[in-house]
Design a protein around this motif. Structure first.
Motif, PDB file in Angstrom:
ATOM      1  N   PRO A 400       0.845  -1.209   0.000  1.00  0.00           N
ATOM      2  CA  PRO A 400       0.000   0.000   0.000  1.00  0.00           C
ATOM      3  C   PRO A 400       0.873   1.250   0.000  1.00  0.00           C
ATOM      4  CG  PRO A 400      -0.722  -1.564   1.679  1.00  0.00           C
ATOM      5  CD  PRO A 400       0.596  -2.058   1.174  1.00  0.00           C
ATOM      6  N   PRO A 401       0.433   2.333  -0.633  1.00  0.00           N
ATOM      7  CA  PRO A 401       1.214   3.580  -0.608  1.00  0.00           C
ATOM      8  C   PRO A 401       1.491   4.011   0.834  1.00  0.00           C
ATOM      9  CG  PRO A 401      -0.557   3.733  -2.210  1.00  0.00           C
ATOM     10  CD  PRO A 401      -0.778   2.456  -1.460  1.00  0.00           C
ATOM     11  N   GLY A 402       2.737   4.441   1.070  1.00  0.00           N
ATOM     12  CA  GLY A 402       3.089   4.895   2.399  1.00  0.00           C
ATOM     13  C   GLY A 402       3.609   3.820   3.314  1.00  0.00           C
ATOM     14  N   ARG A 403       3.743   2.580   2.813  1.00  0.00           N
ATOM     15  CA  ARG A 403       4.281   1.500   3.632  1.00  0.00           C
ATOM     16  C   ARG A 403       5.516   0.918   2.950  1.00  0.00           C
ATOM     17  NH1 ARG A 403       1.210   0.255   7.882  1.00  0.00           N
ATOM     18  NH2 ARG A 403       2.449  -1.611   8.301  1.00  0.00           N
ATOM     19  N   GLY A 404       6.533   0.632   3.778  1.00  0.00           N
ATOM     20  CA  GLY A 404       7.779   0.122   3.240  1.00  0.00           C
ATOM     21  C   GLY A 404       8.241  -1.112   3.977  1.00  0.00           C
ATOM     22  N   SER A 405       9.301  -1.721   3.446  1.00  0.00           N
ATOM     23  CA  SER A 405       9.832  -2.937   4.043  1.00  0.00           C
ATOM     24  C   SER A 405      11.348  -2.884   4.003  1.00  0.00           C
ATOM     25  CB  SER A 405       9.310  -4.175   3.304  1.00  0.00           C
ATOM     26  OG  SER A 405       9.707  -5.363   3.954  1.00  0.00           O
ATOM     27  N   SER A 406      11.973  -3.862   4.615  1.00  0.00           N
ATOM     28  CA  SER A 406      13.429  -3.967   4.652  1.00  0.00           C
ATOM     29  C   SER A 406      13.889  -4.931   3.571  1.00  0.00           C
ATOM     30  CB  SER A 406      13.871  -4.482   6.018  1.00  0.00           C
ATOM     31  OG  SER A 406      13.376  -5.803   6.226  1.00  0.00           O
ATOM     32  N   PRO A 407      15.189  -4.929   3.247  1.00  0.00           N
ATOM     33  CA  PRO A 407      15.690  -5.913   2.285  1.00  0.00           C
ATOM     34  C   PRO A 407      15.400  -7.343   2.716  1.00  0.00           C
ATOM     35  CG  PRO A 407      17.318  -4.186   2.628  1.00  0.00           C
ATOM     36  CD  PRO A 407      16.230  -3.948   3.623  1.00  0.00           C
ATOM     37  N   GLU A 408      15.521  -7.617   4.022  1.00  0.00           N
ATOM     38  CA  GLU A 408      15.242  -8.969   4.515  1.00  0.00           C
ATOM     39  C   GLU A 408      13.775  -9.328   4.334  1.00  0.00           C
ATOM     40  OE1 GLU A 408      16.646  -6.544   6.267  1.00  0.00           O
ATOM     41  OE2 GLU A 408      18.755  -7.174   6.229  1.00  0.00           O
ATOM     42  N   GLY A 409      12.895  -8.353   4.576  1.00  0.00           N
ATOM     43  CA  GLY A 409      11.468  -8.610   4.409  1.00  0.00           C
ATOM     44  C   GLY A 409      11.059  -8.796   2.966  1.00  0.00           C
ATOM     45  N   LEU A 410      11.793  -8.152   2.040  1.00  0.00           N
ATOM     46  CA  LEU A 410      11.449  -8.234   0.620  1.00  0.00           C
ATOM     47  C   LEU A 410      11.973  -9.507  -0.037  1.00  0.00           C
ATOM     48  CD1 LEU A 410      12.233  -4.562  -0.494  1.00  0.00           C
ATOM     49  CD2 LEU A 410       9.968  -5.584  -0.261  1.00  0.00           C
ATOM     50  N   VAL A 445      12.610   5.472  -4.367  1.00  0.00           N
ATOM     51  CA  VAL A 445      12.353   4.730  -3.131  1.00  0.00           C
ATOM     52  C   VAL A 445      12.694   5.617  -1.950  1.00  0.00           C
ATOM     53  CG1 VAL A 445      13.027   2.704  -1.761  1.00  0.00           C
ATOM     54  CG2 VAL A 445      12.843   2.518  -4.252  1.00  0.00           C
ATOM     55  N   GLN A 446      11.951   5.444  -0.863  1.00  0.00           N
ATOM     56  CA  GLN A 446      12.270   6.116   0.394  1.00  0.00           C
ATOM     57  C   GLN A 446      11.852   5.212   1.547  1.00  0.00           C
ATOM     58  OE1 GLN A 446      11.171  10.297   0.772  1.00  0.00           O
ATOM     59  NE2 GLN A 446      10.692  10.002   2.939  1.00  0.00           N
ATOM     60  N   GLU A 447      12.784   4.930   2.427  1.00  0.00           N
ATOM     61  CA  GLU A 447      12.530   4.082   3.598  1.00  0.00           C
ATOM     62  C   GLU A 447      11.914   2.738   3.194  1.00  0.00           C
ATOM     63  OE1 GLU A 447      10.599   5.984   6.925  1.00  0.00           O
ATOM     64  OE2 GLU A 447      11.253   7.946   6.229  1.00  0.00           O
ATOM     65  N   GLY A 448      12.409   2.150   2.130  1.00  0.00           N
ATOM     66  CA  GLY A 448      11.930   0.842   1.715  1.00  0.00           C
ATOM     67  C   GLY A 448      10.561   0.846   1.081  1.00  0.00           C
ATOM     68  N   ALA A 449      10.096   1.981   0.615  1.00  0.00           N
ATOM     69  CA  ALA A 449       8.789   2.087  -0.042  1.00  0.00           C
ATOM     70  C   ALA A 449       8.927   2.898  -1.315  1.00  0.00           C
ATOM     71  CB  ALA A 449       7.768   2.752   0.882  1.00  0.00           C
ATOM     72  N   LEU A 450       8.049   2.630  -2.277  1.00  0.00           N
ATOM     73  CA  LEU A 450       8.029   3.454  -3.483  1.00  0.00           C
ATOM     74  C   LEU A 450       7.567   4.860  -3.140  1.00  0.00           C
ATOM     75  CD1 LEU A 450       6.486   1.176  -6.267  1.00  0.00           C
ATOM     76  CD2 LEU A 450       8.851   1.922  -6.067  1.00  0.00           C
TER      77      LEU A 450
END
Length: 720
Positions: A400-410, A445-450
């Motif tokens: 969802p817009p405004g939500r990001g993840s980490s490299p490990e989570g992706l 990208v910013q903080e693991g989010a588009l």
């Protein structure tokens, strides 16, 4: 049947390597070429791979009902997956158009299939020889008799009882069971060298052959498909899983990406300007070394990782190029790029980033531990980083817009979307990290989010409206600074760069005027009145008096000393100035010698004489042979580069004539196939040809050398 225009445009966006094809007929032939289809298929997700394998199991053509029967689809993903395969030209849809319903047919353009062992299964029983079938039936406890069709029926009947087959497998020795499980789970072919035609009776694979679980063909032992299915258990079906869940967190602030995008454009512009005046040295082995990277990073005032990314992107976009393998310099395309609006410049950089095969900030091949040594920028090399980068961005689009993840989570979701995670396992996690890091530098990208900008670009939406409108006016200050709020227009930037020095670039850009910068403008041929008039035109208010005084003062001194050709000759209207120059210790290298009150001879050529006089604080001008003042525009190195022609879906739809030289050249450039070109009545057998706007280049086996031919003059060319 030719594709509709919308479907063709979608196909070419997904597979731009097909854009050079000149006709619909040639495009259809290339879509049926397995060597082009396999890389496209491997770039898609695991569900696409399963549906492709299921279609191959069913003979290359099936309705949705048959595919659904073969697959387990709890998330109802079959229809979406079929559409994805169609968008990449890997299947065609007949009937109801979306592959739905019993009447809709999904057809592969590759009758032989693209998988060596779909679902990790061997050949079906029907493809075995009669002798192999008899051996299998006998080993599994049956008594083979009759013709092949009858033995085939016996074999099918035996393996249909999965419980009995598994019971016989459990009675095998432990080593044989381990090999059996490995072959049943996805490795259906096992190679075992046999010398003098005698098998090793104690080898586990020999035990499996005697027990009827595998059949032998020379050094290869293969487990038939039906045997493997019996061992996997009743009701086994490949499952369409969809993308694994991605853990995500809410961003701490808004993420439009605009500031980073504008900074990226500015820094690449600064890199191009630097190469125009100070080309970047390359190592003898190729690429830019660590010492030169530090120099460029200091000159641009950016981290070294950012320099490597900008070098890779500028090189991939042909904004810089190598000159004789010794230095990197700007190209003629850089001037075109600098004239674009910020949105277009940013999009060109992003497209270059998306297409790069390597990771700019983790430049390793990554296929194994032996290939983890970093390579110098900016040259491209094959790596799984490009596939992983594009897969990571596709995963981010699902959040969802405004939500990001980490490299490990992706990483698990990225692994579902591309096989490159398994194939490049030693570097896969770092490649995901590099994708996020580089995406932040670009504003994607910013903080693991588009970011909003990144999502709009990937969705194909226009981004020009998200960039601020370029500013065409400047605020001139009494302290000799010029301030431009927002993004300066390219023409305004070029003008201010010519007469002032850039001090900072942020929400507002600041230039400062000085004696040196104004003299630079006058050296380029501008007059004082012309400079003041142009300043008045672009100024939001009147030109400040201190700036007027600066321009007129520099203009008054400009040209007081003149240098003309000889070896060289220095002239001045004031005899005292000539006397001063001849006695100045800082100019002793010139060995000035007065031959008249207003004339002196220099021991150095005009260019060096001008340089030393300017270093001494004077404002000399060069004089042409006819006595007029010679303008000295800024010297920027620009290597000539031709842009690649853009593809046109309409042109492909209308098509060229099949069998023409143009079609053969285009097909060879896409597939890499050899081609025979007739040039000046000689045949040239060429490979690895590349097409530009007006030429054909490639290696000629007949001549043993590289050739470049004019496309318009090639009257005959054909595939051998």
């Amino acid at each position: 049947m030719p594709l509709p225009a919308a479907d063709l445009a979608r196909l070419l966006r997904n597979r731009p390597e097909l854009a050079a094809v000149p006709s619909a007929e040639a495009l259809e032939r290339l879509l049926a070429a397995p060597e082009l289809a396999v890389p496209a298929l491997l770039a898609l997700d695991a569900d696409c791979h399963l549906v492709s394998q299921a279609l191959q199991i069913l003979g290359g053509e099936a309705g949705r009902a048959a595919l659904a029967e073969l697959l387990h689809d709890p998330g109802d993903r079959l229809g979406e997956t079929i559409e994805t395969l169609a968008a990449w030209g890997l299947v065609t849809l007949d009937g109801d158009g979306d592959g739905g319903g019993d009447g809709g047919t999904v057809r592969s353009p590759h009758p032989q299939g693209l998988w060596a062992n779909p679902f990790g299964l061997g050949r079906p029983l029907r493809e075995l020889t009669a002798e192999d079938l008899k051996s299998l039936v006998k080993g599994l406890g049956g008594r083979p008799k009759g013709r092949k069709s009858e033995v085939l029926a016996q074999a099918a009947e035996i393996v249909r009882d999965g419980r009995a087959v598994r019971a016989r497998a459990a009675a095998l020795p432990r080593e044989a069971v381990a090999l059996l499980e490995s072959m049943a789970d996805g490795q259906p072919v096992f190679q075992h060298a046999v010398w003098y035609g005698t098998a090793d009776a104690d080898h586990p694979v020999t035990r499996l052959a005697e027990a009827g679980f595998v059949v032998r063909d020379g050094w290869e032992y293969e487990m038939p498909m039906e045997v493997a299915l019996a061992l996997r258990g009743d009701g086994w079906k490949p499952e369409l899983t969809g993308q694994p869940d991605v853990p995500s967190v809410e961003l701490t602030g808004p993420a439009d990406g605009l500031a980073a995008a504008l900074a990226a454009v500015d820094q690449v512009e600064a890199l191009i300007e630097l190469t125009g005046t100070q080309p970047i040295a390359e190592l003898k082995a190729g690429g830019v070394g660590a010492r030169e990277l530090k120099r460029v990073a200091k000159a641009l005032d950016v981290p070294e990782q950012a320099v490597v990314l900008w070098l890779d992107l500028a090189f991939g976009t042909d904004l810089i190029a190598s000159e004789a393998g010794e230095r990197l310099a700007g190209t003629t395309l850089a001037d075109e790029w600098l004239g674009l609006d910020p949105a277009s410049r940013w999009q060109a950089l992003v497209e270059s980033w998306l297409a790069m095969p390597q990771a700019a900030t983790f430049r390793v091949t990554g296929c194994c531990e032996e290939h983890m040594t970093p390579q110098a920028p900016p040259y491209q090399f094959e790596s799984g980083a490009g596939e992983i980068r594009r897969a990571a961005l596709r995963v981010l689009r699902t959040l969802p817009p405004g939500r990001g993840s980490s490299p490990e989570g992706l990483l698990p979701a990225v692994g579902w979307r591309t096989r490159a995670v398994k194939e490049f396992a030693p570097a896969a996690a770092e490649f995901v990290t590099a994708a996020l890091r580089e995406g932040e530098l670009l504003g994607m990208v910013q903080e693991g989010a588009l970011t909003e900008l990144g999502r709009a670009h990937l969705d194909g939406a226009g981004v020009a409206g998200r960039f601020p409108t370029p500013t065409h006016t400047v605020t001139l200050q009494n302290d000799l600074t010029a301030i431009v709020s927002g993004v300066p227009a390219p023409q305004l930037t070029a003008f201010l760069n010519g007469c002032a020095d850039l001090e900072s670039r942020d929400r507002a850009s600041v230039w400062r005027f000085s004696h040196k910068s104004v003299r630079r403008a006058l050296d380029a041929g501008t007059t004082a009145d012309g400079l003041l008039d142009e300043l008045a035109r672009v100024a939001a208010k009147a030109v400040p008096q201190p700036l007027r005084y600066l321009v007129t003062d520099v203009a008054r001194r400009h040209g007081a000393v003149r240098v003309t050709s000889a070896a060289s000759v220095v002239t001045a209207e004031d005899p005292a100035l000539i006397t001063e120059l001849c006695r100045t210790r800082a100019l002793r290298k010139l060995a000035l010698r007065a031959i008249a009150p207003t004339v002196a001879l220099s021991a150095l050529p005009p260019d060096e004489t001008l340089q030393l006089l300017r270093q001494g604080g004077h404002a000399p001008v060069a004089v042409a042979p006819d006595g007029t003042i010679k303008a000295e525009p800024p010297q920027r190195r620009r290597l000539p580069v031709e842009p690649d022609p853009a593809w046109d879906a309409t042109a492909i739809l209308q098509g060229g004539e099949p069998g023409t030289p143009a079609e053969a050249l285009s097909v060879a450039s896409v597939t890499g196939e050899p081609i025979v070109i007739v040039w000046q009545r000689r045949e040239h057998y060429m490979e690895d040809i590349e097409l530009t706007r007006g030429t054909v280049s490639g290696y000629c086996h007949d001549c043993g050398a590289e050739h470049t031919f004019q496309r318009a003059r090639i009257k005959e060319a054909h595939l051998p």
